[in-house]
Write an enzyme that holds these catalytic residues in place. Structure first.
Site, mmCIF file in Angstrom:
data_model
loop_
_atom_site.group_PDB
_atom_site.id
_atom_site.type_symbol
_atom_site.label_atom_id
_atom_site.label_comp_id
_atom_site.label_asym_id
_atom_site.label_seq_id
_atom_site.Cartn_x
_atom_site.Cartn_y
_atom_site.Cartn_z
ATOM 1 N N GLU A 59 -10.081 1.856 13.297
ATOM 2 C CA GLU A 59 -10.661 3.183 13.542
ATOM 3 C C GLU A 59 -12.193 3.132 13.522
ATOM 4 O OE1 GLU A 59 -8.156 4.626 10.373
ATOM 5 O OE2 GLU A 59 -7.273 6.132 11.700
ATOM 6 N N GLY A 114 -8.151 1.643 8.997
ATOM 7 C CA GLY A 114 -9.525 2.168 9.031
ATOM 8 C C GLY A 114 -10.500 1.212 9.701
ATOM 9 N N ALA A 147 -8.398 1.171 5.003
ATOM 10 C CA ALA A 147 -8.782 1.925 3.808
ATOM 11 C C ALA A 147 -8.288 1.131 2.599
ATOM 12 C CB ALA A 147 -8.129 3.299 3.844
ATOM 13 N N GLU A 184 -0.496 1.663 9.195
ATOM 14 C CA GLU A 184 -0.237 2.670 8.150
ATOM 15 C C GLU A 184 1.239 3.009 8.014
ATOM 16 O OE1 GLU A 184 -2.596 2.837 10.475
ATOM 17 O OE2 GLU A 184 -4.503 3.348 9.527
HETATM 18 N N1 COA Z 1 -6.848 -2.370 0.668
HETATM 19 C C1 COA Z 1 -7.032 -2.987 -0.513
HETATM 20 N N2 COA Z 1 -6.986 -4.311 -0.660
HETATM 21 C C2 COA Z 1 -6.746 -5.048 0.440
HETATM 22 C C3 COA Z 1 -6.541 -4.481 1.692
HETATM 23 C C4 COA Z 1 -6.619 -3.070 1.796
HETATM 24 N N3 COA Z 1 -6.471 -2.430 2.950
HETATM 25 N N4 COA Z 1 -6.316 -5.471 2.585
HETATM 26 C C5 COA Z 1 -6.373 -6.618 1.902
HETATM 27 N N5 COA Z 1 -6.630 -6.372 0.602
HETATM 28 C C6 COA Z 1 -6.777 -7.350 -0.491
HETATM 29 C C7 COA Z 1 -5.428 -7.927 -0.920
HETATM 30 O O1 COA Z 1 -4.798 -7.052 -1.840
HETATM 31 C C8 COA Z 1 -5.862 -9.230 -1.525
HETATM 32 O O2 COA Z 1 -6.368 -8.969 -2.838
HETATM 33 P P1 COA Z 1 -5.979 -9.994 -4.060
HETATM 34 O O3 COA Z 1 -6.611 -11.298 -3.656
HETATM 35 O O4 COA Z 1 -6.611 -9.345 -5.231
HETATM 36 O O5 COA Z 1 -4.483 -10.047 -4.081
HETATM 37 C C9 COA Z 1 -7.046 -9.656 -0.669
HETATM 38 O O6 COA Z 1 -7.496 -8.475 -0.011
HETATM 39 C C10 COA Z 1 -6.673 -10.679 0.386
HETATM 40 O O7 COA Z 1 -5.598 -10.137 1.139
HETATM 41 P P2 COA Z 1 -4.193 -10.891 1.358
HETATM 42 O O8 COA Z 1 -3.154 -9.859 1.645
HETATM 43 O O9 COA Z 1 -3.927 -11.820 0.228
HETATM 44 O O10 COA Z 1 -4.551 -11.747 2.652
HETATM 45 P P3 COA Z 1 -3.528 -12.252 3.759
HETATM 46 O O11 COA Z 1 -4.303 -13.205 4.599
HETATM 47 O O12 COA Z 1 -2.265 -12.733 3.162
HETATM 48 O O13 COA Z 1 -3.175 -10.948 4.633
HETATM 49 C C11 COA Z 1 -3.664 -8.890 5.794
HETATM 50 C C12 COA Z 1 -4.170 -10.291 5.357
HETATM 51 C C13 COA Z 1 -4.848 -8.158 6.438
HETATM 52 C C14 COA Z 1 -2.543 -9.044 6.820
HETATM 53 C C15 COA Z 1 -3.141 -8.125 4.570
HETATM 54 O O14 COA Z 1 -4.139 -8.167 3.554
HETATM 55 C C16 COA Z 1 -2.816 -6.686 4.823
HETATM 56 O O15 COA Z 1 -1.771 -6.380 5.395
HETATM 57 N N6 COA Z 1 -3.697 -5.760 4.378
HETATM 58 C C17 COA Z 1 -3.457 -4.342 4.472
HETATM 59 C C18 COA Z 1 -3.669 -3.832 5.876
HETATM 60 C C19 COA Z 1 -3.341 -2.361 5.971
HETATM 61 O O16 COA Z 1 -2.239 -1.922 5.758
HETATM 62 N N7 COA Z 1 -4.380 -1.538 6.294
HETATM 63 C C20 COA Z 1 -4.239 -0.137 6.459
HETATM 64 C C21 COA Z 1 -4.453 0.563 5.165
HETATM 65 S S1 COA Z 1 -4.226 2.330 5.325
#
Ligand code: COA
Length: 263
Positions: free
Chosen positions: A114, A111, A66, A134
């Site tokens: 999911e 999500g 999400a 989460e």
């Molecule tokens: N919601 C909003 N933005 C997200 C996102 C999410 N779930 N997942 C990634 N992004 C965005 C990041 O903020 C980043 O934006 P920016 O370039 O403006 O800073 C962009 O996507 C790239 O992500 P980044 O974190 O820089 O890539 P990474 O390769 O270092 O890490 C992940 C990848 C997937 C491990 C990391 O993005 C992450 O942990 N995301 C969240 C996952 C999560 O908690 N999901 C459940 C949500 S309830």
């Protein structure tokens, strides 16, 4: 209809829905969820396709969850509505009367995991990563993750994954039974489409019956599940494709299934 956050096309009876926000790793905001729902409603109401493939744009993510940027402005009531909305849409995917394949090309977190689990089965790239992170945000999965994951991999493993919030590889996800097959990244889409096209040429009533009976059957006791199977068997038996299947076998030729839902 033009969408802002998803791509949608239908070719040879196979619909491909691509979540298309690669800059944020295809994170699901309310607008994207709305567009997904619109696509699913259209497939259902307009009978647009015989198989649905869901994937993510770019080579990094299926869906990274999400959209967390929406969270700070949400209160508890809005969070409830957001979770309910996501769940309703994922139920629509689960209940589509055609086979659905999640083609997981990268991160399938929160999500994203999911969404993939609401499909009938998951094909994944060797690079895909799965998880319910989460807990690391101080919350829990809200789009059915605790429930579908427990049903797919068992209670203890689901608890471990949701409690630790760690990612797992595609291979680990396959060993758990979450993923059906793992492919090289460059082969994933072609292999998925090969299977999707093959399914699009199978008997539609029987495919729908298999899906319904397994989905409902796992929620009830064995006797009730088998009773559902008897009814669905009878329905599939009465379909045009069932007549064609047996006739073709006896005539020693390949069946030419029409895929009609009439019986
Ligand atoms: N919601 C909003 N933005 C997200 C996102 C999410 N779930 N997942 C990634 N992004 C965005 C990041 O903020 C980043 O934006 P920016 O370039 O403006 O800073 C962009 O996507 C790239 O992500 P980044 O974190 O820089 O890539 P990474 O390769 O270092 O890490 C992940 C990848 C997937 C491990 C990391 O993005 C992450 O942990 N995301 C969240 C996952 C999560 O908690 N999901 C459940 C949500 S309830």
């Amino acid at each position: 209809m033009d969408y802002k956050n998803v791509l949608f096309e239908v070719k040879e009876n196979v619909a491909v829905l691509t979540i298309n926000r690669p800059k944020v790793l295809n994170a699901l905001n309310p607008e994207t969820l709305g567009e997904i729902e619109d696509v699913i409603d259209r497939i259902y109401k307009e009978n647009l396709a015989r198989v649905l493939v869901i994937t993510g744009a770019g080579d990094k993510a299926f869906v990274a969850g999400a959209d967390i940027s929406e969270f700070p402005k949400m209160n508890s009531l809005q969070a409830r509505l957001f979770a309910k909305k996501g769940q309703d849409i994922f139920f629509k995917i689960e209940n589509l009367p055609i086979p659905t394949i999640a083609c997981v090309n990268g991160y399938a977190l929160g999500g994203g995991c999911e969404l993939a689990m609401s499909c009938d089965f998951i094909y994944a790239s060797e690079k895909a990563r799965f998880g319910q992170p989460e807990i690391n945000l101080g919350i829990i999965p809200g789009f059915g993750g605790t429930q579908r994951l427990a049903r797919l991999v068992g209670r203890a493993k689901a608890k471990e994954l949701c409690m630790r919030g760690e990612q797992i590889s595609a291979q680990e996800a396959k060993e758990l039974g979450l993923v059906a097959k793992v492919f090289k990244p460059e082969e994933l889409m072609d292999k998925t489409m090969e299977v999707a096209k093959a399914l699009a040429n199978k008997a539609a009533v029987a495919l729908r019956a298999i899906k319904e009976v397994i989905n409902r059957g796992v929620e009830v006791d064995l006797v009730t599940g088998c009773a559902l199977e008897v009814e669905a068997f009878a329905t599939s038996f009465a379909s045009e494709d069932a007549k064609e299947g047996a006739t073709a076998f006896l005539e020693k030729r390949k069946p030419n299934f029409k895929g009609s839902f009439t019986s």
